[in-house]
Design a protein around this motif. Structure first.
Motif, PDB file in Angstrom:
ATOM      1  N   GLN A   1      -8.939  -2.108  -2.619  1.00  0.00           N
ATOM      2  CA  GLN A   1      -7.532  -1.915  -2.256  1.00  0.00           C
ATOM      3  C   GLN A   1      -6.640  -2.966  -2.914  1.00  0.00           C
ATOM      4  O   GLN A   1      -7.030  -4.138  -3.033  1.00  0.00           O
ATOM      5  N   VAL A   2      -5.440  -2.549  -3.324  1.00  0.00           N
ATOM      6  CA  VAL A   2      -4.430  -3.463  -3.854  1.00  0.00           C
ATOM      7  C   VAL A   2      -3.153  -3.229  -3.049  1.00  0.00           C
ATOM      8  O   VAL A   2      -2.748  -2.081  -2.846  1.00  0.00           O
ATOM      9  N   TRP A   3      -2.558  -4.316  -2.593  1.00  0.00           N
ATOM     10  CA  TRP A   3      -1.300  -4.225  -1.836  1.00  0.00           C
ATOM     11  C   TRP A   3      -0.224  -5.021  -2.556  1.00  0.00           C
ATOM     12  O   TRP A   3      -0.512  -6.062  -3.176  1.00  0.00           O
ATOM     13  N   SER A   4       1.031  -4.538  -2.448  1.00  0.00           N
ATOM     14  CA  SER A   4       2.154  -5.362  -2.910  1.00  0.00           C
ATOM     15  C   SER A   4       2.877  -5.872  -1.666  1.00  0.00           C
ATOM     16  O   SER A   4       3.187  -5.100  -0.754  1.00  0.00           O
ATOM     17  N   LEU A   5       3.085  -7.161  -1.635  1.00  0.00           N
ATOM     18  CA  LEU A   5       3.802  -7.789  -0.522  1.00  0.00           C
ATOM     19  C   LEU A   5       5.290  -7.625  -0.793  1.00  0.00           C
ATOM     20  O   LEU A   5       5.781  -8.056  -1.841  1.00  0.00           O
ATOM     21  N   GLU A   6       5.988  -6.981   0.123  1.00  0.00           N
ATOM     22  CA  GLU A   6       7.423  -6.752  -0.078  1.00  0.00           C
ATOM     23  C   GLU A   6       8.249  -7.762   0.723  1.00  0.00           C
ATOM     24  O   GLU A   6       9.309  -8.182   0.287  1.00  0.00           O
ATOM     25  N   ASP A   7       7.756  -8.113   1.917  1.00  0.00           N
ATOM     26  CA  ASP A   7       8.500  -9.039   2.774  1.00  0.00           C
ATOM     27  C   ASP A   7       7.728 -10.352   2.834  1.00  0.00           C
ATOM     28  O   ASP A   7       6.693 -10.453   3.512  1.00  0.00           O
ATOM     29  N   ILE A   8       8.254 -11.335   2.139  1.00  0.00           N
ATOM     30  CA  ILE A   8       7.556 -12.619   1.990  1.00  0.00           C
ATOM     31  C   ILE A   8       7.336 -13.319   3.342  1.00  0.00           C
ATOM     32  O   ILE A   8       6.397 -14.075   3.503  1.00  0.00           O
ATOM     33  N   THR A   9       8.180 -13.009   4.327  1.00  0.00           N
ATOM     34  CA  THR A   9       8.032 -13.662   5.639  1.00  0.00           C
ATOM     35  C   THR A   9       6.807 -13.130   6.386  1.00  0.00           C
ATOM     36  O   THR A   9       6.390 -13.691   7.384  1.00  0.00           O
ATOM     37  N   GLN A  10       6.227 -12.029   5.899  1.00  0.00           N
ATOM     38  CA  GLN A  10       5.045 -11.442   6.545  1.00  0.00           C
ATOM     39  C   GLN A  10       3.744 -11.892   5.878  1.00  0.00           C
ATOM     40  O   GLN A  10       2.673 -11.352   6.156  1.00  0.00           O
ATOM     41  N   ALA A  11       3.836 -12.890   4.980  1.00  0.00           N
ATOM     42  CA  ALA A  11       2.672 -13.255   4.155  1.00  0.00           C
ATOM     43  C   ALA A  11       1.435 -13.589   4.994  1.00  0.00           C
ATOM     44  O   ALA A  11       0.324 -13.133   4.683  1.00  0.00           O
ATOM     45  N   ALA A  12       1.614 -14.378   6.055  1.00  0.00           N
ATOM     46  CA  ALA A  12       0.453 -14.823   6.846  1.00  0.00           C
ATOM     47  C   ALA A  12      -0.257 -13.608   7.453  1.00  0.00           C
ATOM     48  O   ALA A  12      -1.494 -13.481   7.361  1.00  0.00           O
ATOM     49  N   GLU A  13       0.498 -12.702   8.047  1.00  0.00           N
ATOM     50  CA  GLU A  13      -0.076 -11.512   8.695  1.00  0.00           C
ATOM     51  C   GLU A  13      -0.745 -10.614   7.649  1.00  0.00           C
ATOM     52  O   GLU A  13      -1.812 -10.042   7.892  1.00  0.00           O
ATOM     53  N   VAL A  14      -0.100 -10.498   6.496  1.00  0.00           N
ATOM     54  CA  VAL A  14      -0.641  -9.623   5.447  1.00  0.00           C
ATOM     55  C   VAL A  14      -1.970 -10.194   4.923  1.00  0.00           C
ATOM     56  O   VAL A  14      -2.942  -9.457   4.742  1.00  0.00           O
ATOM     57  N   VAL A  15      -2.033 -11.501   4.733  1.00  0.00           N
ATOM     58  CA  VAL A  15      -3.281 -12.111   4.246  1.00  0.00           C
ATOM     59  C   VAL A  15      -4.396 -11.951   5.296  1.00  0.00           C
ATOM     60  O   VAL A  15      -5.545 -11.634   4.948  1.00  0.00           O
ATOM     61  N   ASP A  16      -4.068 -12.125   6.548  1.00  0.00           N
ATOM     62  CA  ASP A  16      -5.073 -11.923   7.624  1.00  0.00           C
ATOM     63  C   ASP A  16      -5.638 -10.510   7.561  1.00  0.00           C
ATOM     64  O   ASP A  16      -6.850 -10.294   7.597  1.00  0.00           O
ATOM     65  N   ALA A  17      -4.722  -9.539   7.452  1.00  0.00           N
ATOM     66  CA  ALA A  17      -5.165  -8.135   7.403  1.00  0.00           C
ATOM     67  C   ALA A  17      -5.949  -7.868   6.122  1.00  0.00           C
ATOM     68  O   ALA A  17      -6.958  -7.145   6.136  1.00  0.00           O
ATOM     69  N   ALA A  18      -5.516  -8.482   5.017  1.00  0.00           N
ATOM     70  CA  ALA A  18      -6.198  -8.266   3.733  1.00  0.00           C
ATOM     71  C   ALA A  18      -7.646  -8.770   3.805  1.00  0.00           C
ATOM     72  O   ALA A  18      -8.564  -8.137   3.279  1.00  0.00           O
ATOM     73  N   ARG A  19      -7.847  -9.910   4.478  1.00  0.00           N
ATOM     74  CA  ARG A  19      -9.219 -10.438   4.633  1.00  0.00           C
ATOM     75  C   ARG A  19     -10.079  -9.468   5.446  1.00  0.00           C
ATOM     76  O   ARG A  19     -11.205  -9.172   5.083  1.00  0.00           O
ATOM     77  N   GLN A  20      -9.503  -8.971   6.535  1.00  0.00           N
ATOM     78  CA  GLN A  20     -10.269  -8.075   7.419  1.00  0.00           C
ATOM     79  C   GLN A  20     -10.631  -6.768   6.730  1.00  0.00           C
ATOM     80  O   GLN A  20     -11.694  -6.210   6.956  1.00  0.00           O
ATOM     81  N   LEU A  21      -9.727  -6.284   5.893  1.00  0.00           N
ATOM     82  CA  LEU A  21      -9.921  -4.964   5.281  1.00  0.00           C
ATOM     83  C   LEU A  21     -10.518  -5.044   3.876  1.00  0.00           C
ATOM     84  O   LEU A  21     -10.566  -4.052   3.158  1.00  0.00           O
TER      85      LEU A  21
END
Ligand SMILES: CC(C)(COP(=O)(O)OP(=O)(O)OC[C@H]1O[C@@H](n2cnc3c(N)ncnc32)[C@H](O)[C@@H]1OP(=O)(O)O)[C@@H](O)C(=O)NCCC(=O)NCCS
Length: 230
Positions: free
Chosen positions: A19-39
């Protein structure tokens, strides 16, 4: 489920094999990285204003490139394509894809040491192939006398802007002015139809910066790209 603040990139994922994701909202970086690790996501990227991305460092992102957008006005009177320039056909798609795989080295997939080179080559090849199969408005090519494609300039049509999406010359034919001819051909092709010609390239790509400078294309925008990989 994909978290808030990012989008899936199915084309990128189909090449990377993860999977490849583009981060659009930089303020969500921590949550996005957590989810990226899990998935087990293979790549998350963010592109935006220079220096704004510095906050991403603490979340494990690495700055990969600075991307410049360059632009010039196009002449308004219609011109003929210069000699020696052709328009790519579907039958040229494989040859152009091979050329793309061989030529591109400065893009963000090739310069990220965490992305295997064969995936970076495949990414450019598939992108170029898709362009010939209809994604691009037009792809101009240079050819040898034997009909071998030596360079290509694949462009998108966006309202009154003609955009160089991918341009490359086969390594064995570089330094002979072919890219310059492809830019002149773009100007001729776009004259009278589009107001501007624009292109994006990496601040580290000396050959393309020289090329665009020689053709009076001036910087209009600058952005940084950051990658997170597991
Ligand atoms: C960028 C690229 C298309 C240039 O193609 P080319 O046919 O070799 O370019 P040209 O021969 O027309 O040269 C254009 C100018 O760049 C200069 N140049 C070429 N290679 C260079 C290099 N490695 N470093 C610095 N300048 C270079 C040339 O001297 C020329 O300048 P001049 O007119 O003042 O002499 C080619 O290097 C390439 O395919 N690179 C890989 C793909 C890529 O990075 N594409 C652009 C990114 S979007």
């Amino acid at each position: 489920m994909i978290p808030v603040g990012c989008h899936e990139r199915p084309f990128d994922a189909s090449i990377l094999g993860r999977q490849v994701w583009s981060l659009e909202d930089i303020t969500q970086a921590a949550e996005v990285v957590d989810a990226a690790r899990q998935l087990d996501v293979g790549l998350v990227f963010w592109r935006g204003e220079v220096d704004k991305g510095l906050v991403l460092e603490s979340h494990g992102f690495r700055k990969i490139e600075t991307l410049l957008t360059l632009r010039c006005a196009l002449p308004q009177e219609k011109r003929a394509l210069p000699p020696g320039i052709g328009i790519a056909q579907v039958a040229d798609a494989d040859m152009i894809a091979d050329l793309a795989a061989e030529a591109f080295r400065s893009d963000r997939w090739h310069t990220d040491p965490e992305i295997p080179n064969d995936r970076a080559d495949a990414y450019k090849a598939a992108w170029a192939h898709n362009n010939i199969m209809g994604r691009a408005g037009v792809t101009l090519i240079t050819l040898t006398g034997a009909g071998e494609v030596t360079g290509f300039n694949s462009m998108l049509f966006r309202d009154d802007a003609l955009i160089i999406d991918l341009i490359a010359v086969a390594p064995s034919h570089q330094g002979q002015g072919l890219a310059g001819r492809l830019i002149n051909a773009a100007k001729a092709d776009g004259a009278g139809r589009f107001k501007t010609l624009s292109a994006g390239t990496q601040a580290s790509n000396a050959a393309s910066l020289r090329l665009y400078d020689r053709h009076d294309m001036k910087e209009s925008m600058r952005a940084d790209t950051w990658h997170w990989t597991p």
